[in-house]
Design an enzyme around this catalytic site. Structure first.
Site, PDB file in Angstrom:
ATOM      1  N   ASP A  56       0.451  -1.322   0.409  1.00 20.95           N
ATOM      2  CA  ASP A  56       0.447   0.011  -0.225  1.00 20.95           C
ATOM      3  C   ASP A  56       0.864   1.322  -0.016  1.00 20.95           C
ATOM      4  O   ASP A  56       2.257   1.461   0.732  1.00 20.95           O
ATOM      5  CB  ASP A  56      -1.025   0.412   1.562  1.00 20.95           C
ATOM      6  CG  ASP A  56      -0.262   0.460   2.508  1.00 20.95           C
ATOM      7  OD1 ASP A  56      -0.274   0.715   3.070  1.00 20.95           O
ATOM      8  OD2 ASP A  56      -0.092  -0.697   3.377  1.00 20.95           O
ATOM      9  N   ASP A 104      -9.935   3.096   5.099  1.00 25.65           N
ATOM     10  CA  ASP A 104      -8.531   3.388   5.996  1.00 25.65           C
ATOM     11  C   ASP A 104      -9.361   4.022   7.587  1.00 25.65           C
ATOM     12  O   ASP A 104      -9.199   4.934   7.419  1.00 25.65           O
ATOM     13  CB  ASP A 104      -7.274   3.997   6.236  1.00 25.65           C
ATOM     14  CG  ASP A 104      -6.470   4.107   7.086  1.00 25.65           C
ATOM     15  OD1 ASP A 104      -6.483   3.716   8.321  1.00 25.65           O
ATOM     16  OD2 ASP A 104      -5.165   4.419   6.823  1.00 25.65           O
ATOM     17  N   GLU A 116      -9.031   4.231  11.960  1.00 27.15           N
ATOM     18  CA  GLU A 116      -7.787   3.912  12.481  1.00 27.15           C
ATOM     19  C   GLU A 116      -7.247   5.221  13.545  1.00 27.15           C
ATOM     20  O   GLU A 116      -7.740   6.085  13.202  1.00 27.15           O
ATOM     21  CB  GLU A 116      -6.449   3.463  11.557  1.00 27.15           C
ATOM     22  CG  GLU A 116      -6.070   4.379  10.837  1.00 27.15           C
ATOM     23  CD  GLU A 116      -4.877   4.314  10.126  1.00 27.15           C
ATOM     24  OE1 GLU A 116      -3.641   4.138  11.420  1.00 27.15           O
ATOM     25  OE2 GLU A 116      -4.201   3.966   9.466  1.00 27.15           O
TER      26      GLU A 116
END
Length: 272
Positions: free
Chosen positions: A71, A160, A162
């Site tokens: 990534d 994503d 987090e």
């Protein structure tokens, strides 16, 4: 009549000196504290893993039932995709967007470059639940590279979600509020693309900020972040992971991942 009091002048000088030292101290420490917060847009997948989860060794080399991937974000700039392909990397995700205020200036080179060397590629969105709604960010993501097409080489978009690099870990949301925000994003992404988004997260963050909610596991593939010899405990609901980000110090680009299956399973996810 003025009466001189012994010590008065000295006391005033000491007081003034103390004020000046305090002011100097504030001047010196304030910029350093501000420097700890990165600029908006600079977040990337896994940046919170080491400071919050730690690093606990590296896994043994993958076997034929796992497929290597990477990534990337603007931190990598223009990526040497041929080098990665020759090293065995077969899939990639590139950061497309963050919040509703940032698009990756290297996205075209990363997204198209990986595709052009033969990789199966996808895009990811770095979520900032404290800035706008989940639906708003999902639309922004799709409108700026996060879409999907049934060409057999495009993976569904990844959310994503987090640690917040800009402030409070859970973005100021309650656990139920975070679940609602994620659901809003996922519902909108599905409505726009026809695909269920991948969820990238870490078990410790997910437990803290969603209360270890298990309701997304039936439809949304799990991309787990864990820099250790094994993935460890998974978030509630998921009995297996689809992808595993296992290191931030891999070759050519730092973030390396393993797909939990051979290449034909990566292709199956791309096709939906």
């Amino acid at each position: 009549m003025f009466v001189h009091r012994p010590g008065t002048t000295r006391s005033r000088r000491l007081t003034l000196a103390g004020i000046l030292l305090a002011a100097l101290s504030l001047t010196l420490t304030t910029p350093a504290a501000a420097a700890d917060v990165p600029p908006r847009g600079s977040a990337h997948m896994g940046m919170g893993v080491v400071p919050n989860d730690g690093q606990h060794g590296t896994p043994t080399p993958g076997d034929a039932t796992q497929t290597e991937g990477v990534d990337v974000s603007s931190h990598q700039g223009n990526v040497a995709w041929t080098t990665l392909w020759n090293s065995g990397v077969r899939w990639a995700y590139a950061k497309a967007t963050e919040g509703t205020y940032y698009t990756n200036p290297y996205f075209a080179q990363q997204y198209n470059g990986s595709y052009n060397v033969g990789m199966i590629r996808g895009a990811y969105h770095f979520a900032t639940p404290d800035t706008t709604s989940g639906a708003t960010q999902a639309n922004y993501f799709v409108d700026h590279g996060g879409g999907w097409s049934r060409d057999g080489k495009t993976l569904p978009g990844a959310l994503d979600i987090e640690w917040n690099p800009y402030g409070a870990t859970c973005y100021g949301k309650t656990q139920s509020g975070m679940v609602s925000w994620i659901q809003d994003f996922l519902n909108t992404y599905k409505a726009r693309t026809g695909r269920d988004a991948v969820i990238y997260t870490a078990t410790s963050w997910w437990t803290q900020c969603t209360g270890n909610y298990g309701g997304f596991a039936a439809y949304n593939p799990l991309w787990i972040a864990r820099y250790a010899t094994t993935v460890g405990t998974l978030p509630a609901g998921w009995s297996y992971y689809t992808m595993w980000q296992y290191t931030s110090t891999g070759p050519t680009v730092g973030d390396h991942n393993r797909f939990n299956g051979a290449l034909d399973r990566v292709q199956a996810l791309a096709l939906g």
